[in-house]
Write an enzyme that holds these catalytic residues in place. Sequence first.
Site, PDB file in Angstrom:
ATOM      1  CD  GLU A   1      -5.119  -9.055  -1.687  1.00 48.75           C
ATOM      2  OE1 GLU A   1      -4.150  -9.647  -1.193  1.00 48.75           O
ATOM      3  OE2 GLU A   1      -6.145  -9.643  -2.077  1.00 48.75           O
TER       4      GLU A   1
ATOM      5  N   GLY B   1      -8.438   3.280  -3.946  1.00 48.31           N
ATOM      6  CA  GLY B   1      -9.122   2.037  -4.338  1.00 48.31           C
ATOM      7  C   GLY B   1     -10.543   2.009  -3.787  1.00 48.31           C
TER       8      GLY B   1
ATOM      9  N   GLY C   1      -9.158   3.407  -8.074  1.00 47.32           N
ATOM     10  CA  GLY C   1     -10.014   4.582  -8.175  1.00 47.32           C
ATOM     11  C   GLY C   1     -10.585   4.843  -9.554  1.00 47.32           C
TER      12      GLY C   1
ATOM     13  NE  ARG D   1      -1.949  -4.309  -1.442  1.00 45.35           N
ATOM     14  CZ  ARG D   1      -2.493  -3.102  -1.402  1.00 45.35           C
ATOM     15  NH1 ARG D   1      -2.994  -2.626  -0.274  1.00 45.35           N
ATOM     16  NH2 ARG D   1      -2.550  -2.370  -2.488  1.00 45.35           N
TER      17      ARG D   1
ATOM     18  CB  SER E   1      -0.925  -0.003   1.200  1.00 52.15           C
ATOM     19  OG  SER E   1      -0.227   0.362   2.354  1.00 52.15           O
TER      20      SER E   1
ATOM     21  CB  CYS F   1      -8.550   1.498  -0.454  1.00 57.29           C
ATOM     22  SG  CYS F   1      -7.073   1.926   0.443  1.00 57.29           S
TER      23      CYS F   1
ATOM     24  N   GLY G   1      -0.656   5.490  -6.277  1.00 54.19           N
ATOM     25  CA  GLY G   1      -1.987   5.479  -5.672  1.00 54.19           C
ATOM     26  C   GLY G   1      -1.988   4.998  -4.234  1.00 54.19           C
TER      27      GLY G   1
END
Length: 503
Positions: A408, A316, A360, A418, A263, A319, A312
């Site tokens: 995720e 998301g 996005g 992640r 991320s 997200c 980014g």
Amino acid sequence: MAIILKEPSRTFSEYLLIPGYTSENCVPENVSLKTPLVKFKKGEEPALSLNIPMVSAIMQSVSGPDLACALAREGGVSFIFGSQSIASQAKMVAKVKQTKAGFVPSDSNISPENTLADVLALKEKTGHATMAVTENGQEDGKLVGIVTSRDYRVSRMDRSTKVKEFMTPYEKLIVGKADISLSEANDIIWEHKLNQLPIVDEDQHLVAFVFRKDYESHKDHPLELLDNQKRYIVGAGINTRDYEKRVPALIEAGADVLCIDSSEGYSCWQANTIKWIRDNYGDSVKVGAGNVVDGDGFRFLADAGADFIKIGIGGGSICITREQKGIGRGQATATLDVAKARDEYYKETGVYVPICSDGGIVHDYHITLALAFGADFVMLGRYFARFKEAPNKLVSVNGNYMKEYWGEGSARARNWQRYDVGGDAKMSFVEGVDSYVPYAGSLKENVSLTLSKVRHTMCNCGCLSIPELQKNAKVTLVSSTSIVEGGAHDVVVRDQNFDAREK
Ligand code: RVP
């Protein structure tokens, strides 16, 4: 004192493209969407390019082998999710690589002792009418026959009839050898008026089927992305923890390109991962990195040796990083800023590092905007999660067909690697949600429609290629009132029921 950026960061929906001059030559059929996937030096060609500027997100609910094949067939690349064991991820990659264009591994195996009822149940489950009959009913058993819907009549036959009584036995089958080419296989199909040709190895194990209909569809996919052995190109996600084991397994399985899935990628962990890959494989293994949202993050990862860089944080659809941690940036602003850094880096070093706008994308025109803002390609999660080929479940919610879609960073995916912060620190909170998205059917139909819109818009802007769009696009900010003006307004929109009543 902290640096305060006074300009608000913005999203794609706050912009529109202003048309440029369209010449006679500027028609959708002439638009090329080819775009680099990995870095290259000035005057050279990239080792890997995409034929369409779309890749699928490194997510459990998005990128499995079926979606990877379907997307490669259209010219894009999937990154098989890394939040699973190394063995199962490598198996998924291998499955894509074994699916030579036009050669379809059997996912329906049955034993001669099974019954017609079992055949019907398997057909219902896989949606495939052609089944391999193997000695043990498993993929690794010797092929003893095949069953297709021509072999039985449901209305006339007892469901307890054994497969061995109605299958076409091996002795009566026309088969191809394992090293046959697709055109040779197709010649046999035509010569013998077959619907499918089983391809078998010297031990009589089924390698794949070649279907008459697939050969025709193969010709319908002029943009399909293949390696030099005519296998689909596929990517895979890795993390900054177990790369010493995961990378070799994925390379062995045939992955063409890797991407560190994180991320937030402006970190020593990503640089360490790339360094290990360079020390062990030189430039032969291609690896993307990210995500970043500004020029500093881009420069760091480009200097670290990334082959492409993803942009980014928090944009998301599933997200909630911005809400949870307060980090991120509007996706349009982040893309613009990173594209500027990419261009400066190219001028300085002569190395072009492609950038990918990740997350996005809500409307198809957002893809065109992302490209106009300098992205070389986009990564999409929600978009692909809606399709038949995605590995997530199709469910009925209040009478509507939906696909499950989860982040995720959600408790469901448990992909804590992640969100690596080094050491033994474990995530104590989630950064993603578990959700549904409306089912949208096949990838091909949807991608074709989306890209048709992209091509038309590019023509309106007078651009025949992505580099031309990046250079020549004119983009304007829009006010919130002009956004309202852009949709249907001040009319009562007739709904479908109303139309149906009229007919
Ligand atoms: P979208 O296409 O808007 O659904 O966004 C997909 C992207 O969201 C992924 O490629 C990834 O960068 C990001 N993501 C995935 N999981 C999560 C999360 O749980 N926060 N975020």
